[in-house]
Design a protein around this motif. Sequence first.
Motif, mmCIF file in Angstrom:
data_model
loop_
_atom_site.group_PDB
_atom_site.id
_atom_site.type_symbol
_atom_site.label_atom_id
_atom_site.label_comp_id
_atom_site.label_asym_id
_atom_site.label_seq_id
_atom_site.Cartn_x
_atom_site.Cartn_y
_atom_site.Cartn_z
ATOM 1 N N VAL A 289 0.859 -1.185 0.000
ATOM 2 C CA VAL A 289 0.000 0.000 0.000
ATOM 3 C C VAL A 289 0.893 1.232 0.000
ATOM 4 O O VAL A 289 1.830 1.327 0.801
ATOM 5 N N PRO A 290 0.635 2.204 -0.877
ATOM 6 C CA PRO A 290 1.505 3.382 -0.980
ATOM 7 C C PRO A 290 1.608 4.131 0.346
ATOM 8 O O PRO A 290 0.626 4.263 1.086
ATOM 9 N N GLY A 291 2.803 4.650 0.624
ATOM 10 C CA GLY A 291 3.038 5.384 1.861
ATOM 11 C C GLY A 291 2.108 6.570 2.051
ATOM 12 O O GLY A 291 1.618 6.800 3.170
ATOM 13 N N PRO A 292 1.830 7.377 1.015
ATOM 14 C CA PRO A 292 0.923 8.506 1.202
ATOM 15 C C PRO A 292 -0.469 8.093 1.684
ATOM 16 O O PRO A 292 -1.080 8.780 2.502
ATOM 17 N N ILE A 293 -0.975 6.976 1.190
ATOM 18 C CA ILE A 293 -2.277 6.490 1.652
ATOM 19 C C ILE A 293 -2.204 6.142 3.137
ATOM 20 O O ILE A 293 -3.094 6.479 3.928
ATOM 21 N N LEU A 294 -1.135 5.475 3.550
ATOM 22 C CA LEU A 294 -0.978 5.094 4.956
ATOM 23 C C LEU A 294 -0.846 6.322 5.842
ATOM 24 O O LEU A 294 -1.315 6.329 6.981
ATOM 25 N N ALA A 295 -0.200 7.376 5.329
ATOM 26 C CA ALA A 295 -0.062 8.605 6.109
ATOM 27 C C ALA A 295 -1.429 9.244 6.356
ATOM 28 O O ALA A 295 -1.694 9.767 7.441
ATOM 29 N N VAL A 296 -2.293 9.199 5.362
ATOM 30 C CA VAL A 296 -3.645 9.748 5.523
ATOM 31 C C VAL A 296 -4.412 8.962 6.586
ATOM 32 O O VAL A 296 -5.107 9.539 7.429
ATOM 33 N N ILE A 297 -4.275 7.639 6.565
ATOM 34 C CA ILE A 297 -4.996 6.791 7.514
ATOM 35 C C ILE A 297 -4.403 6.911 8.912
ATOM 36 O O ILE A 297 -5.127 6.877 9.914
ATOM 37 N N ASP A 298 -3.097 7.073 8.987
ATOM 38 C CA ASP A 298 -2.404 7.088 10.275
ATOM 39 C C ASP A 298 -2.937 8.163 11.210
ATOM 40 O O ASP A 298 -3.134 7.921 12.416
ATOM 41 N N ALA A 299 -3.165 9.359 10.686
ATOM 42 C CA ALA A 299 -3.523 10.494 11.544
ATOM 43 C C ALA A 299 -4.794 10.250 12.374
ATOM 44 O O ALA A 299 -4.761 10.369 13.603
ATOM 45 N N PRO A 300 -5.938 9.913 11.773
ATOM 46 C CA PRO A 300 -7.132 9.676 12.602
ATOM 47 C C PRO A 300 -7.017 8.410 13.451
ATOM 48 O O PRO A 300 -7.490 8.384 14.595
ATOM 49 N N LEU A 301 -6.394 7.355 12.907
ATOM 50 C CA LEU A 301 -6.240 6.132 13.689
ATOM 51 C C LEU A 301 -5.380 6.370 14.934
ATOM 52 O O LEU A 301 -5.655 5.827 16.001
ATOM 53 N N ARG A 302 -4.361 7.205 14.799
ATOM 54 C CA ARG A 302 -3.461 7.461 15.927
ATOM 55 C C ARG A 302 -4.200 8.155 17.067
ATOM 56 O O ARG A 302 -3.934 7.901 18.242
ATOM 57 N N VAL A 303 -5.115 9.034 16.723
ATOM 58 C CA VAL A 303 -5.923 9.688 17.769
ATOM 59 C C VAL A 303 -6.723 8.653 18.544
ATOM 60 O O VAL A 303 -6.796 8.684 19.781
ATOM 61 N N LEU A 304 -7.331 7.712 17.821
ATOM 62 C CA LEU A 304 -8.132 6.677 18.478
ATOM 63 C C LEU A 304 -7.259 5.738 19.303
ATOM 64 O O LEU A 304 -7.660 5.311 20.399
ATOM 65 N N VAL A 305 -6.069 5.409 18.805
ATOM 66 C CA VAL A 305 -5.155 4.544 19.549
ATOM 67 C C VAL A 305 -4.688 5.245 20.821
ATOM 68 O O VAL A 305 -4.660 4.657 21.909
ATOM 69 N N GLN A 349 2.244 15.506 1.354
ATOM 70 C CA GLN A 349 3.660 15.850 1.547
ATOM 71 C C GLN A 349 4.559 14.639 1.309
ATOM 72 O O GLN A 349 5.639 14.761 0.721
ATOM 73 N N GLU A 350 4.119 13.476 1.752
ATOM 74 C CA GLU A 350 4.915 12.272 1.531
ATOM 75 C C GLU A 350 5.015 11.952 0.042
ATOM 76 O O GLU A 350 5.979 11.332 -0.404
ATOM 77 N N ALA A 351 4.022 12.405 -0.725
ATOM 78 C CA ALA A 351 4.072 12.228 -2.179
ATOM 79 C C ALA A 351 4.917 13.300 -2.855
ATOM 80 O O ALA A 351 5.094 13.270 -4.074
ATOM 81 N N GLY A 352 5.426 14.269 -2.039
ATOM 82 C CA GLY A 352 6.305 15.286 -2.583
ATOM 83 C C GLY A 352 5.611 16.519 -3.103
ATOM 84 O O GLY A 352 6.198 17.281 -3.875
ATOM 85 N N LEU A 353 4.349 16.773 -2.672
ATOM 86 C CA LEU A 353 3.595 17.905 -3.200
ATOM 87 C C LEU A 353 3.229 18.926 -2.141
ATOM 88 O O LEU A 353 2.267 19.682 -2.307
ATOM 89 N N GLY A 354 3.977 18.962 -1.037
ATOM 90 C CA GLY A 354 3.725 19.980 -0.027
ATOM 91 C C GLY A 354 2.512 19.688 0.832
ATOM 92 O O GLY A 354 2.003 18.565 0.873
ATOM 93 N N ARG A 355 2.034 20.709 1.524
ATOM 94 C CA ARG A 355 0.892 20.581 2.434
ATOM 95 C C ARG A 355 -0.191 21.557 1.974
ATOM 96 O O ARG A 355 -0.267 22.698 2.448
#
Length: 486
Positions: A289-305, A349-355
Amino acid sequence: MRRTLRSLSVVLLAVAGTVALGVSTAMTAAVQLLATTALIMGGAAHPMSTPPDSLDFVTGYMADAEDHYIDPGDTQNINRVAVIYPAQFFPVFGTTTFDDSVAAGRDNLNGCLRTPASCDYNQSVPGSVAPAEGDEFKVFGYSESAVVASLVKRDLIEDPTEAPTDVEFFLIANPMRPNGGILARGFEGMTIPIVGITFHGPTPTDGNIPTTDVAQQYDMLGGDAPASPWNLLAWANSAAAYYYLHGQVPSRSLNDPMVIDQGTYGDTHYYLIPARRLPILIPLEQAGVPGPILAVIDAPLRVLVEAGHVRTASPGEHVQFQLLPTANPVTVVVNVAGSIPVGIDDGVQEAGLGRPLGTADVFRPFGVGGTTYDKVTGEEVPSTAEPAREQDPEPAAAVDTEEPNTALQASTPDDSTPPRKRGPLRSIVRESFDASETERKSLAPARDRPLKRILGALTGQRSEPADTETKDPGGEADTGAADDAA
């Protein structure tokens, strides 16, 4: 005459030899008196004896213990001693229960410290010398042996008889860490039958014995288990952390700038190795799974964890299992909502396109709403360091910049209320609704629109340009989108 001189020379040489021998003996004794000895123990399945451990493993493991934790600055000449114990964990490793293995290690380590002549250590390690009375001791325990070291520290506090005057503990992936250790979470003294695992309670911090405690974030058996028994997501993530990250802790280092200094509590200094990616997402990463997709998922999941952990208390404060929610549900909902734009920005940003949404470019190991750190230096970044955002054209209102608005802080994921800056994507969307039909057409990029570009970046795909250039109303080719994509 010659015979007399010869006899005198022999006498002088004998006297000089005696003096030299005496000085050498005194210097050797002084060196031994000032020696620094590291008593190093292995984790489960690594008793530090050869066999079953190979000599290469033992020497490499001890080198990592010294270079990464005991003396990362390489300032001391340390005698490394591999202390032997069963290191078994029935039924996973060997036939000896965890409690019996720990008890054997406890007896041996106590002997190494109190009566060094009785110390059972690996004598086949090159350069390793038996510990001696008067040594300065550094005790290193990892995982199961961190429990051994914690109990020995407790023994030294409760009974200082024959205890060394100079001893320091290094507890790595400690299951008895007061806030996070799985053996400190349960009811102290309770034993799980058959497998023989006792909840020993927390490692003491009141003994005036210098101690360093290092944990891998989320490691279930290594010092960062959830406090809420009901947060199943946090427990699944913690189990994944043990599986994927627990074994890497000895090879990490306190010199790593991203290691978080959690401060001192009592006689113990605490550190946390942050997880840059949620461990529960590592299988997806390995599946491609591409890293940028995982970065998007990580943020809300981390709050719940993080809602299953207690970060408001020091790692040195004893926190047991919490039957009631460990986090304010309203705060969790607010932080999850705030994590969505953060996750999108992280992915783009992980895809190289800034924020494109303009959220702060900081490291959030504890999720939105938690403490933030600089991504390069690892220094804590105060919430006021959020980048200033251009304020929307709204009626002027008085803003008190000296006294924080606590009501607004409670509803802001990053605990700050900086002026909001209109990001590129939001500016285009808002202006397109306010503009006339002709203006909207001129505002729209000729090739990839922002949303399409973001989706393309997250999926790792780039859209193909049209066969013919799209002209703006003035008849000139619009190259802005192509420039942005570049």
